[in-house]
Structure formats: structure tokens, C-alpha cells
Design a protein around this motif. Structure first.
Motif, PDB file in Angstrom:
ATOM      1  N   ARG A  32       0.840  -1.200   0.000  1.00  0.00           N
ATOM      2  CA  ARG A  32       0.000   0.000   0.000  1.00  0.00           C
ATOM      3  C   ARG A  32       0.872   1.247   0.000  1.00  0.00           C
ATOM      4  O   ARG A  32       2.024   1.231   0.405  1.00  0.00           O
ATOM      5  CB  ARG A  32      -0.941   0.023   1.196  1.00  0.00           C
ATOM      6  CG  ARG A  32      -0.234  -0.039   2.552  1.00  0.00           C
ATOM      7  CD  ARG A  32      -0.132   1.307   3.180  1.00  0.00           C
ATOM      8  NE  ARG A  32       0.394   1.209   4.537  1.00  0.00           N
ATOM      9  CZ  ARG A  32       1.394   1.936   4.989  1.00  0.00           C
ATOM     10  NH1 ARG A  32       1.978   2.797   4.219  1.00  0.00           N
ATOM     11  NH2 ARG A  32       1.819   1.815   6.226  1.00  0.00           N
ATOM     12  N   LYS A  33       0.276   2.343  -0.483  1.00  0.00           N
ATOM     13  CA  LYS A  33       0.936   3.644  -0.451  1.00  0.00           C
ATOM     14  C   LYS A  33       0.047   4.570   0.372  1.00  0.00           C
ATOM     15  O   LYS A  33      -1.112   4.781   0.034  1.00  0.00           O
ATOM     16  CB  LYS A  33       1.121   4.192  -1.856  1.00  0.00           C
ATOM     17  CG  LYS A  33       1.811   5.532  -1.877  1.00  0.00           C
ATOM     18  CD  LYS A  33       1.964   6.051  -3.287  1.00  0.00           C
ATOM     19  CE  LYS A  33       2.629   7.414  -3.260  1.00  0.00           C
ATOM     20  NZ  LYS A  33       2.558   8.061  -4.563  1.00  0.00           N
ATOM     21  N   ASP A  34       0.596   5.120   1.443  1.00  0.00           N
ATOM     22  CA  ASP A  34      -0.157   5.984   2.334  1.00  0.00           C
ATOM     23  C   ASP A  34      -0.135   7.403   1.787  1.00  0.00           C
ATOM     24  O   ASP A  34       0.915   8.013   1.662  1.00  0.00           O
ATOM     25  CB  ASP A  34       0.447   5.937   3.735  1.00  0.00           C
ATOM     26  CG  ASP A  34      -0.470   6.532   4.784  1.00  0.00           C
ATOM     27  OD1 ASP A  34      -1.550   7.018   4.410  1.00  0.00           O
ATOM     28  OD2 ASP A  34      -0.106   6.486   5.959  1.00  0.00           O
ATOM     29  N   GLU A  35      -1.306   7.937   1.478  1.00  0.00           N
ATOM     30  CA  GLU A  35      -1.439   9.289   0.936  1.00  0.00           C
ATOM     31  C   GLU A  35      -2.146  10.218   1.919  1.00  0.00           C
ATOM     32  O   GLU A  35      -2.659  11.266   1.536  1.00  0.00           O
ATOM     33  CB  GLU A  35      -2.200   9.249  -0.381  1.00  0.00           C
ATOM     34  CG  GLU A  35      -1.482   8.427  -1.447  1.00  0.00           C
ATOM     35  CD  GLU A  35      -2.298   8.258  -2.713  1.00  0.00           C
ATOM     36  OE1 GLU A  35      -3.459   8.728  -2.752  1.00  0.00           O
ATOM     37  OE2 GLU A  35      -1.777   7.665  -3.658  1.00  0.00           O
ATOM     38  N   THR A  36      -2.157   9.850   3.183  1.00  0.00           N
ATOM     39  CA  THR A  36      -2.803  10.652   4.210  1.00  0.00           C
ATOM     40  C   THR A  36      -2.028  11.950   4.403  1.00  0.00           C
ATOM     41  O   THR A  36      -0.813  11.923   4.553  1.00  0.00           O
ATOM     42  CB  THR A  36      -2.834   9.874   5.541  1.00  0.00           C
ATOM     43  OG1 THR A  36      -3.421   8.593   5.306  1.00  0.00           O
ATOM     44  CG2 THR A  36      -3.628  10.621   6.579  1.00  0.00           C
ATOM     45  N   PRO A  37      -2.694  13.108   4.384  1.00  0.00           N
ATOM     46  CA  PRO A  37      -1.987  14.376   4.581  1.00  0.00           C
ATOM     47  C   PRO A  37      -1.353  14.460   5.967  1.00  0.00           C
ATOM     48  O   PRO A  37      -1.903  13.964   6.955  1.00  0.00           O
ATOM     49  CB  PRO A  37      -3.072  15.432   4.424  1.00  0.00           C
ATOM     50  CG  PRO A  37      -4.314  14.747   4.067  1.00  0.00           C
ATOM     51  CD  PRO A  37      -4.118  13.284   4.158  1.00  0.00           C
ATOM     52  N   ALA A  38      -0.206  15.092   6.037  1.00  0.00           N
ATOM     53  CA  ALA A  38       0.520  15.219   7.309  1.00  0.00           C
ATOM     54  C   ALA A  38      -0.238  16.103   8.301  1.00  0.00           C
ATOM     55  O   ALA A  38      -0.065  15.968   9.511  1.00  0.00           O
ATOM     56  CB  ALA A  38       1.907  15.790   7.061  1.00  0.00           C
ATOM     57  N   GLU A  39      -1.087  17.007   7.788  1.00  0.00           N
ATOM     58  CA  GLU A  39      -1.838  17.898   8.673  1.00  0.00           C
ATOM     59  C   GLU A  39      -2.776  17.119   9.593  1.00  0.00           C
ATOM     60  O   GLU A  39      -3.026  17.525  10.731  1.00  0.00           O
ATOM     61  CB  GLU A  39      -2.670  18.907   7.868  1.00  0.00           C
ATOM     62  CG  GLU A  39      -1.865  19.888   7.061  1.00  0.00           C
ATOM     63  CD  GLU A  39      -1.532  19.341   5.677  1.00  0.00           C
ATOM     64  OE1 GLU A  39      -2.350  18.621   5.085  1.00  0.00           O
ATOM     65  OE2 GLU A  39      -0.431  19.636   5.201  1.00  0.00           O
ATOM     66  N   SER A  40      -3.310  15.991   9.117  1.00  0.00           N
ATOM     67  CA  SER A  40      -4.236  15.229   9.955  1.00  0.00           C
ATOM     68  C   SER A  40      -3.510  14.600  11.144  1.00  0.00           C
ATOM     69  O   SER A  40      -4.072  14.506  12.236  1.00  0.00           O
ATOM     70  CB  SER A  40      -4.951  14.162   9.138  1.00  0.00           C
ATOM     71  OG  SER A  40      -4.020  13.330   8.497  1.00  0.00           O
TER      72      SER A  40
END
Length: 128
Positions: free
Chosen positions: A77-85
Motif C-alpha cells: 500500500r501507499k499511504d497518501e494521508t496528509p501530514a496535517e491530519s
């Protein structure tokens, strides 16, 4: 592979039952559509789900044969979750610690009296 099995295999949830419950509550979407636990997942699908007050966005790179070790998760998997969250979650943790430290238990009588004295000090300053 089913979405409940995939999210369990790449270690986002501890049990498949937890994933199934999240699917029943419509917390998991695949390519923008609400997914049931039995929904098939293919490479290049984009999965969005909310867990622990963070909205995770992951892309499926490959399908694992079964549950993989934590070091091998990035292959599938590739995690594309924004760092702001993640930063927002840290702020929430810090704001909760501001009020009362974790593990200190219930307030004592002394704590209650200190709080009452603090409140009366403010009221006396306003009357002056």
C-alpha cells in the motif's frame, strides 16, 4: 481480495471483525463509493477510511497472500494521508493533557478546593 481482509492484512485494523463493523457504519470507501466488507479490492484502488479521528487515504499497490509483518506493509500500500491530519491529532492529545494528566485518577478533595478557590479569586477581581 476482500476489503476487510486487505485492511487486516496491511495492519490498519487488529481484527477482521473491526473492519466489518467499520464497513457496516459506512466508514470505509473504495474509489469514492461506500464499501461493504465483501467488496473486492484490486491494485490501483484508492481506499479512504476514518480511524482514531484521522481520515486515512491509501492506494493499493499489490495484494498480499496473507497478513504481513509491519516492515513489509509498504510493499502492498501507499499511504497518501496528509501530514496535517497527524499534526491535528497531536494537538488534540496535547489539549486533553492540558486539563488533566493521564493516569492521575479522580480529583482529590484538595484539588476540588483549589479549583473552588481559583474560581472565587476571579470573582473577587471582577467586583473590584
Amino acid at each position: 481480495m476482500r476489503i476487510d481482509k486487505f485492511l487486516w492484512c496491511v495492519r490498519y485494523y487488529k481484527t477482521r471483525n473491526m473492519v466489518t463493523e467499520a464497513c457496516k457504519k459506512n466508514h470505509i470507501t473504495v474509489n469514492g463509493q461506500v464499501a461493504k466488507a465483501s467488496r473486492e479490492v484490486f491494485p490501483s484502488d484508492k481506499i479512504t477510511f476514518r480511524r482514531d479521528q484521522i481520515t486515512y487515504i491509501i492506494s493499493v499497490l499489490d495484494i498480499p497472500a496473507n497478513r504481513v509483518g509491519a516492515k513489509l506493509v509498504d510493499i502492498y500500500r501507499k499511504d497518501e494521508t496528509p501530514a496535517e491530519s497527524f499534526a491535528h491529532l497531536e494537538l488534540l492529545k496535547l489539549s486533553k493533557e492540558h486539563y488533566r494528566k493521564t493516569g492521575t485518577g479522580r480529583p482529590t478533595k484538595k484539588d476540588r478546593r483549589d479549583l473552588e478557590d481559583f474560581g472565587t479569586d476571579i470573582e473577587e477581581d471582577e467586583t473590584e
